[in-house]
Design a protein around this motif. Structure first.
Motif, short mmCIF file in Angstrom:
data_model
loop_
_atom_site.label_atom_id
_atom_site.label_comp_id
_atom_site.label_asym_id
_atom_site.label_seq_id
_atom_site.Cartn_x
_atom_site.Cartn_y
_atom_site.Cartn_z
N LYS A 98 39.15 37.90 43.77
CA LYS A 98 38.41 39.23 44.03
C LYS A 98 37.02 39.14 44.57
O LYS A 98 36.36 39.86 45.24
CB LYS A 98 37.99 39.83 42.45
CG LYS A 98 39.15 40.70 41.95
CD LYS A 98 38.77 41.40 40.85
CE LYS A 98 38.33 40.80 39.52
NZ LYS A 98 37.95 41.57 38.51
N GLN B 59 42.87 36.41 38.97
CA GLN B 59 42.50 37.30 40.11
C GLN B 59 40.98 37.07 40.50
O GLN B 59 40.29 37.46 41.41
CB GLN B 59 42.71 38.76 39.85
CG GLN B 59 44.12 39.29 39.70
CD GLN B 59 44.28 40.68 39.53
OE1 GLN B 59 43.23 41.40 39.65
NE2 GLN B 59 45.47 41.08 39.41
N HIS B 60 40.24 36.37 39.45
CA HIS B 60 38.75 36.35 39.76
C HIS B 60 38.27 35.73 41.07
O HIS B 60 37.41 36.46 41.39
CB HIS B 60 38.15 35.70 38.37
CG HIS B 60 36.81 35.67 38.43
ND1 HIS B 60 36.08 36.67 38.26
CD2 HIS B 60 35.94 34.52 38.63
CE1 HIS B 60 34.68 36.49 38.32
NE2 HIS B 60 34.65 35.38 38.69
N VAL C 91 37.95 46.78 45.41
CA VAL C 91 38.68 45.88 45.61
C VAL C 91 39.53 45.39 44.32
O VAL C 91 40.74 44.97 44.55
CB VAL C 91 37.82 44.41 45.43
CG1 VAL C 91 38.57 43.15 45.58
CG2 VAL C 91 36.59 44.60 46.78
N GLU C 92 39.33 45.76 43.29
CA GLU C 92 40.30 45.47 42.08
C GLU C 92 41.31 46.75 42.10
O GLU C 92 42.82 46.16 42.21
CB GLU C 92 39.68 46.09 40.69
CG GLU C 92 38.40 45.00 40.38
CD GLU C 92 37.80 45.33 39.21
OE1 GLU C 92 37.63 46.48 38.82
OE2 GLU C 92 36.72 44.45 38.75
#
Length: 423
Positions: free
Chosen positions: A258, A254-255, A236-237
């Protein structure tokens, strides 16, 4: 004084379709139009439409066919795996929409069937089944909801009635072999094998591995002791990084994105490996309204899906595109920009211009049409960010920025339009 009897239907359309599907999975008696009318409280014309709707849906999402036999009864035709996955989906839906019907008209018939088959009562006694479900909950470290516990109890009874195994191909078996749910599925099958004449069958372990996976929404906060989950988070990252590169943008926070993508893609991978379809209406809208966002997402997903041995359908890609688009809007604190396209005598030219505008930006925009003469008299509605037209026209006294676009759009015009839409 007694009131007139109500003509309102006993059940909603969604409830009736759930009832129909469950009745099709019962071993006996065979489902007929008359029985369906009686149980759902509808006239034959409504029942026939429900049958047609369910037939279309299970064919589109589960590769199953609904046929009327020569004796007038209805049967579902397809592989055992597709049949079980179909029932899994519809039984969970029915428990949300019409739990009383499930408990009064579906589960009791399964209990009767288990008696006819002489399956040892200790296997399907509800107290013992709940103990087995609690064991699964503890082993998986998942707190099943009351509805999921009821679902598992009923589906276990259905599985004990079956004498045909669900078959998996090599890629599907490899996908299931490394899932964290595998050990729990083994426990279920071994428990049943010890108590009755069930022959050991690895495909049954495969199926229960898949079932436990499908009813779970993975949490990106819980990656310990699960190598597949850790691999998925890393993928995913990498997916986000590829999207940023292709979109020429930077996603700062982004957390949460994600975590959303982790949960969604875990479920999408299961659907893709087992050909479980989803609604295509979103895909059609995304392809028409957000072509650049969709194309960017599709390219970003190419290596991701290849790494997991599958290929996403257009419907799955569109849902991921929606997640990326929503996050870009949220992060930039932008509302959907309003674009006014002035119309004249050439509808084809106007549609081509609209498509080119949509190709320019990743962010959602709302394009409305207005006749050019009306614009000259009344001006643009409030909150319009850009007025654009393929026809030469003069500006009213007060107007948002107006661009006279001659196709194909020049590089300077494209830059100006993008600036106005993304500012």
């Amino acid at each position: 004084m007694s009131s007139a009897p109500s003509s309102a239907p006993l059940f909603s359309r969604s409830q009736r379709r759930c009832h129909l599907l469950l009745l099709l999975f019962l071993p006996a008696p065979a489902l007929t139009l008359e029985k369906l009318c009686q149980l759902n409280g509808v006239v034959p014309a409504v029942a026939r439409q429900d049958i047609a709707d369910v037939g279309d849906e299970i064919q589109r999402f589960h590769q199953l066919e609904l046929h009327q036999m020569v004796d007038g009864s209805f049967r579902i035709h397809g592989t055992e795996l597709d049949r079980r996955l179909c029932l899994l989906h519809w039984l969970r839906r029915a428990l949300r929409l019409s739990q009383d019907f499930v408990c009064e008209n579906f589960a009791p018939v399964l209990r009767q069937r288990l008696k006819v088959l002489n399956i040892e009562k200790a296997l399907w006694d509800e107290t013992n089944l709940q103990a087995l479900i609690q064991h699964c909950s503890l082993k998986l470290a998942r707190d099943f909801s009351p509805r999921d516990r009821l679902f598992l109890q009923i589906f276990m009874k259905y599985a004990l009635c079956q004498r045909q195994s669900a078959l998996f191909n090599d890629a599907q078996r490899a996908w299931l072999a490394v899932k964290i749910e595998r050990g729990t599925a083994d426990d279920v099958i071994h428990h049943w094998q010890k108590r009755c004449h069930i022959v050991p069958d690895v495909s049954e372990t495969d199926f229960w591995t898949l079932l436990f996976s499908l009813i779970h929404a993975p949490d990106g906060h819980q990656l310990e002791d699960d190598e597949q989950a850790q691999k998925l988070m890393m993928a995913v990252e990498a997916l986000i990084a590829r999207f940023e590169q292709l979109a020429q943008t930077r996603i700062k926070n982004q957390h949460q994105l994600k975590l959303q993508l982790f949960t969604h893609l875990a479920q999408a991978l299961d659907r893709s490996h087992f050909s479980i379809g989803i609604d295509n209406s979103v895909a059609l809208d995304v392809a028409r309204l957000y072509p650049r966002l969709l194309r960017t997402t599709e390219r970003a997903l190419y290596h991701f899906s290849s790494d997991f041995g599958t290929q996403f359908s257009a419907e799955e890609v569109s849902l991921v595109a929606v997640l990326f688009g929503a996050w870009l809007m949220q992060e930039s604190a932008l509302q959907e920009k309003q674009v006014l396209l002035l119309t004249g005598a050439d509808a084809a030219l106007e549609q081509l211009l609209e498509q080119q505008i949509r190709e320019m930006t990743l962010l959602p925009i709302n394009i409305t049409y207005q006749d050019m003469l009306h614009f000259q008299r009344e001006g643009a509605p409030r909150d319009v960010a850009l007025v654009i037209t393929p026809y030469a026209t003069s500006l009213p006294l007060f107007s948002p920025p107006l661009i006279h676009a001659e196709l194909p759009l020049s590089y300077h015009q494209q830059q100006r339009i993008r600036q106005l839409l993304e500012a």
